[in-house]
Scaffold this motif. Structure first.
Motif, short mmCIF file in Angstrom:
data_model
loop_
_atom_site.label_atom_id
_atom_site.label_comp_id
_atom_site.label_asym_id
_atom_site.label_seq_id
_atom_site.Cartn_x
_atom_site.Cartn_y
_atom_site.Cartn_z
N ARG A 1 0.82 -1.22 0.00
CA ARG A 1 0.00 0.00 0.00
C ARG A 1 0.85 1.27 0.00
N LEU A 2 1.84 1.26 -0.89
CA LEU A 2 2.68 2.43 -1.09
C LEU A 2 2.11 3.24 -2.24
N PRO A 3 2.34 4.54 -2.26
CA PRO A 3 1.86 5.34 -3.39
C PRO A 3 2.44 4.82 -4.71
N SER A 4 1.64 4.88 -5.74
CA SER A 4 2.08 4.45 -7.07
C SER A 4 3.34 5.20 -7.49
N GLU A 5 4.27 4.48 -8.03
CA GLU A 5 5.55 5.00 -8.51
C GLU A 5 6.40 5.61 -7.40
N SER A 6 6.17 5.20 -6.15
CA SER A 6 6.99 5.71 -5.05
C SER A 6 8.32 4.97 -4.95
N LEU A 7 8.35 3.72 -5.40
CA LEU A 7 9.60 2.97 -5.44
C LEU A 7 10.27 3.23 -6.78
N SER A 8 11.56 3.20 -6.78
CA SER A 8 12.30 3.36 -8.02
C SER A 8 13.34 2.24 -8.08
N LEU A 9 12.90 1.10 -8.60
CA LEU A 9 13.77 -0.08 -8.63
C LEU A 9 14.66 -0.06 -9.87
N MET A 10 15.90 -0.51 -9.67
CA MET A 10 16.87 -0.61 -10.76
C MET A 10 17.49 -1.99 -10.75
N SER A 11 17.97 -2.43 -11.89
CA SER A 11 18.48 -3.79 -12.03
C SER A 11 19.65 -4.10 -11.11
N GLU A 12 20.41 -3.08 -10.71
CA GLU A 12 21.58 -3.33 -9.86
C GLU A 12 21.25 -3.36 -8.37
N MET A 13 19.97 -3.17 -8.02
CA MET A 13 19.56 -3.20 -6.62
C MET A 13 19.45 -4.64 -6.13
N THR A 14 19.84 -4.85 -4.87
CA THR A 14 19.67 -6.14 -4.23
C THR A 14 18.35 -6.12 -3.45
N LEU A 15 17.94 -7.27 -2.97
CA LEU A 15 16.72 -7.32 -2.16
C LEU A 15 16.90 -6.50 -0.88
N THR A 16 18.10 -6.49 -0.34
CA THR A 16 18.38 -5.67 0.84
C THR A 16 18.22 -4.19 0.51
N ASP A 17 18.70 -3.77 -0.65
CA ASP A 17 18.52 -2.38 -1.08
C ASP A 17 17.03 -2.03 -1.18
N ILE A 18 16.25 -2.94 -1.74
CA ILE A 18 14.82 -2.69 -1.90
C ILE A 18 14.15 -2.60 -0.53
N GLU A 19 14.50 -3.50 0.36
CA GLU A 19 13.94 -3.47 1.72
C GLU A 19 14.27 -2.14 2.40
N ASN A 20 15.49 -1.67 2.24
CA ASN A 20 15.88 -0.38 2.83
C ASN A 20 15.07 0.77 2.23
N SER A 21 14.83 0.73 0.94
CA SER A 21 14.02 1.77 0.27
C SER A 21 12.59 1.76 0.80
N ILE A 22 12.06 0.58 0.98
CA ILE A 22 10.69 0.45 1.49
C ILE A 22 10.61 1.01 2.91
N GLU A 23 11.59 0.68 3.74
CA GLU A 23 11.60 1.19 5.11
C GLU A 23 11.67 2.71 5.15
N ARG A 24 12.48 3.28 4.27
CA ARG A 24 12.58 4.75 4.21
C ARG A 24 11.24 5.36 3.82
N LEU A 25 10.56 4.75 2.85
CA LEU A 25 9.26 5.26 2.42
C LEU A 25 8.24 5.18 3.57
N LYS A 26 8.25 4.07 4.30
CA LYS A 26 7.33 3.91 5.41
C LYS A 26 7.61 4.91 6.52
N ASN A 27 8.87 5.20 6.75
CA ASN A 27 9.25 6.15 7.80
C ASN A 27 8.94 7.59 7.42
N ASP A 28 8.86 7.86 6.12
CA ASP A 28 8.58 9.22 5.65
C ASP A 28 7.10 9.56 5.71
N LYS A 29 6.26 8.58 5.95
CA LYS A 29 4.80 8.82 5.98
C LYS A 29 4.41 9.68 7.17
#
Length: 75
Positions: free
Chosen positions: A47-75
Motif C-alpha cells: 500500500r505504497l503510493p504508485s511509482e513511489s519505489l524506483s527499482l533498478m536492475s543493480e539493486m539487491t533485495l536488501t537495497d529494496i527493503e531499505n528503500s521500502i523502510e525509508r518510504l514507510k518512515n517518511d509517511k
C-alpha cells in the motif's frame, strides 16, 4: 523481506532457495519489464503510493527493503 520474496515466488515462479538477499535483480533474472511488474506488485501489496519505489536492475533485495523502510518512515 518476506513480501519481496513472496512476490518473486508467486509472480515470477522463482524457487525460494534461489532467492538471495544479496543478489541483484539482474542476477535474479529480472529484465526491465519484470522489474516494473515487481515494483507495481510491491507498491500494491505494501500500500505504497504508485511509482513511489524506483527499482533498478543493480539493486539487491536488501537495497529494496531499505528503500521500502525509508518510504514507510517518511509517511
Amino acid at each position: 523481506m518476506n513480501e519481496i520474496k513472496s512476490i518473486l515466488i508467486n509472480m515470477f515462479e522463482m524457487e525460494e532457495d534461489s532467492i538471495s538477499e544479496n543478489k541483484t535483480l539482474e542476477e535474479l533474472g529480472l529484465d526491465s519489464i519484470s522489474i516494473v511488474e515487481l515494483q507495481s506488485g510491491l507498491e500494491a501489496t505494501l500500500r505504497l503510493p504508485s511509482e513511489s519505489l524506483s527499482l533498478m536492475s543493480e539493486m539487491t533485495l536488501t537495497d529494496i527493503e531499505n528503500s521500502i523502510e525509508r518510504l514507510k518512515n517518511d509517511k
